[in-house]
Design a protein around this motif. Sequence first.
Motif, PDB file in Angstrom:
ATOM      1  N   ARG A 285      12.337  48.473  14.017  1.00  7.52           N
ATOM      2  CA  ARG A 285      11.850  48.563  12.642  1.00  7.52           C
ATOM      3  C   ARG A 285      12.791  47.780  11.730  1.00  7.52           C
ATOM      4  O   ARG A 285      13.998  47.757  11.947  1.00  7.52           O
ATOM      5  N   PRO A 287      13.757  47.328   7.677  1.00  5.14           N
ATOM      6  CA  PRO A 287      15.183  47.182   7.989  1.00  5.14           C
ATOM      7  C   PRO A 287      15.814  48.425   8.619  1.00  5.14           C
ATOM      8  O   PRO A 287      17.025  48.451   8.813  1.00  5.14           O
ATOM      9  N   GLU A 288      15.019  49.454   8.926  1.00  4.88           N
ATOM     10  CA  GLU A 288      15.613  50.716   9.380  1.00  4.88           C
ATOM     11  C   GLU A 288      16.517  50.529  10.601  1.00  4.88           C
ATOM     12  O   GLU A 288      17.635  51.050  10.650  1.00  4.88           O
ATOM     13  N   ALA A 291      18.585  45.115   9.972  1.00  4.76           N
ATOM     14  CA  ALA A 291      18.466  44.416   8.691  1.00  4.76           C
ATOM     15  C   ALA A 291      18.549  42.910   8.942  1.00  4.76           C
ATOM     16  O   ALA A 291      19.352  42.459   9.762  1.00  4.76           O
ATOM     17  N   ARG A 305       6.757  39.724   6.344  1.00  5.20           N
ATOM     18  CA  ARG A 305       6.513  41.154   6.198  1.00  5.20           C
ATOM     19  C   ARG A 305       7.504  41.907   7.070  1.00  5.20           C
ATOM     20  O   ARG A 305       7.440  41.809   8.280  1.00  5.20           O
ATOM     21  N   PRO A 306       8.447  42.655   6.503  1.00  3.89           N
ATOM     22  CA  PRO A 306       8.668  42.789   5.060  1.00  3.89           C
ATOM     23  C   PRO A 306       9.214  41.492   4.452  1.00  3.89           C
ATOM     24  O   PRO A 306       9.704  40.631   5.173  1.00  3.89           O
ATOM     25  N   GLN A 307       9.100  41.394   3.129  1.00  9.27           N
ATOM     26  CA  GLN A 307       9.621  40.208   2.469  1.00  9.27           C
ATOM     27  C   GLN A 307      11.122  40.095   2.719  1.00  9.27           C
ATOM     28  O   GLN A 307      11.837  41.083   2.819  1.00  9.27           O
ATOM     29  N   THR A 309      15.023  39.290   2.509  1.00  8.72           N
ATOM     30  CA  THR A 309      16.265  39.097   1.761  1.00  8.72           C
ATOM     31  C   THR A 309      16.879  37.792   2.245  1.00  8.72           C
ATOM     32  O   THR A 309      16.933  37.519   3.444  1.00  8.72           O
ATOM     33  N   VAL A 348      17.768  39.818  -2.976  1.00  4.50           N
ATOM     34  CA  VAL A 348      17.560  41.014  -2.163  1.00  4.50           C
ATOM     35  C   VAL A 348      16.083  41.436  -2.215  1.00  4.50           C
ATOM     36  O   VAL A 348      15.527  41.634  -3.298  1.00  4.50           O
ATOM     37  N   ARG A 349      15.487  41.536  -1.031  1.00  3.52           N
ATOM     38  CA  ARG A 349      14.114  42.037  -0.909  1.00  3.52           C
ATOM     39  C   ARG A 349      14.088  43.177   0.111  1.00  3.52           C
ATOM     40  O   ARG A 349      15.069  43.909   0.237  1.00  3.52           O
ATOM     41  N   GLN A 350      12.993  43.315   0.871  1.00  4.19           N
ATOM     42  CA  GLN A 350      12.820  44.529   1.677  1.00  4.19           C
ATOM     43  C   GLN A 350      13.475  44.454   3.067  1.00  4.19           C
ATOM     44  O   GLN A 350      13.670  45.484   3.712  1.00  4.19           O
ATOM     45  N   SER A 351      13.811  43.257   3.565  1.00 11.38           N
ATOM     46  CA  SER A 351      14.275  43.153   4.957  1.00 11.38           C
ATOM     47  C   SER A 351      15.734  43.554   5.142  1.00 11.38           C
ATOM     48  O   SER A 351      16.185  43.750   6.274  1.00 11.38           O
TER      49      SER A 351
END
Length: 352
Positions: A285, A287-288, A291, A305-307, A309, A348-351
């Motif tokens: 997963r 970034p869980e 990252a 996806r995710p957007q 970083t 910084v984004r979601q990844s």
Amino acid sequence: MSSEDPQPAPASPTLEDVARVAGVSRATVSRVINGIRNVDPEIQEKVRQAVATTGYVPNRAARSLVTRRTGSIALVVSGAGGEGGAEDPFPSRVFGDPFFGRVASGVLGFLRPRGMHPVLMLAETAEAREQVISYLRQGNADGALLVSTHPADPMPKLLVDAGTPAVLFARPSRPTPISYVDLAHRTGGVLAADHLVSLGRRRVATITGPLALPAGQDRMAGFQEAMARHGHPYVPVVEGNFTHDSGEASMQRLLAEHPDVDGVFVANDLMAQGALVALREGGRRIPEDVAVIGFDDSSVALACRPQLTTVRQPMEDMAAEMARLLLAHIEEPDRRATSVIFEPTLVVRQSA
């Protein structure tokens, strides 16, 4: 003459018309329009206002006889030859990479308001490079903006040897007296390392670009040095080649050799996009579990996806600076080679 007879077209404004409106001589108008120095700034402004008032359009052919300039700039994308093969032709890679689109956009944005136009030239083989040098030597363009894609590319030296005004995107791999615009790539690596550590990631790896390129070396070195300062002396490294497929393959290798990896710095967004594919296929997963940070802040980063970083390099601004430097070299042929280095920022984004 009947009312149906065609009316004669109005005469185009002339230099004499501009001179009359500006209240100066025809010779002075000619000097201002042709960019010749030693004209008082106030008089230059009067002439420009008169040009706008009259709608005068300079004759480019006549102007080139005076200035010996064409108003064209060669935008040269060059490799070392024999790259890619039939399944990966050089033009396809050039036009398929968002990097080149952003460079072209920055160049166009700077040159067009100045009445200048770039001519795209590909120089991936020895024959193509000869054609570019011949084109420039024959005076078909006033200078060259060079984007080189291979560390062994001879094009920077060929341009210097030909005496052509030229500016290079990115520091040349071999010492060459040519002006260039580049990014502080090591700083970008530091930004990525600091962010991953701030997220609590402790088993971090990196997918580099080609390590024969200065950018590939510097991004990796900055990342490794920053991780060492954070107490992590060893960072697993896999070398990619800035393509989506190499990012996917490199991430697969990292997962096989270091299955506990929890953070990855990838040296460009295309490779990071491929790495995301490999991570999802590996059941991780983002970034869980892992990252991911890319580099460039291209359109690819938003498409992920995710957007993604990513470390941003302001390529449009860098390309515009290339064009500005080139015009300075055209104006002053004896101008010494110089360099301009831009600073990266972290987006910084979601990844990660």
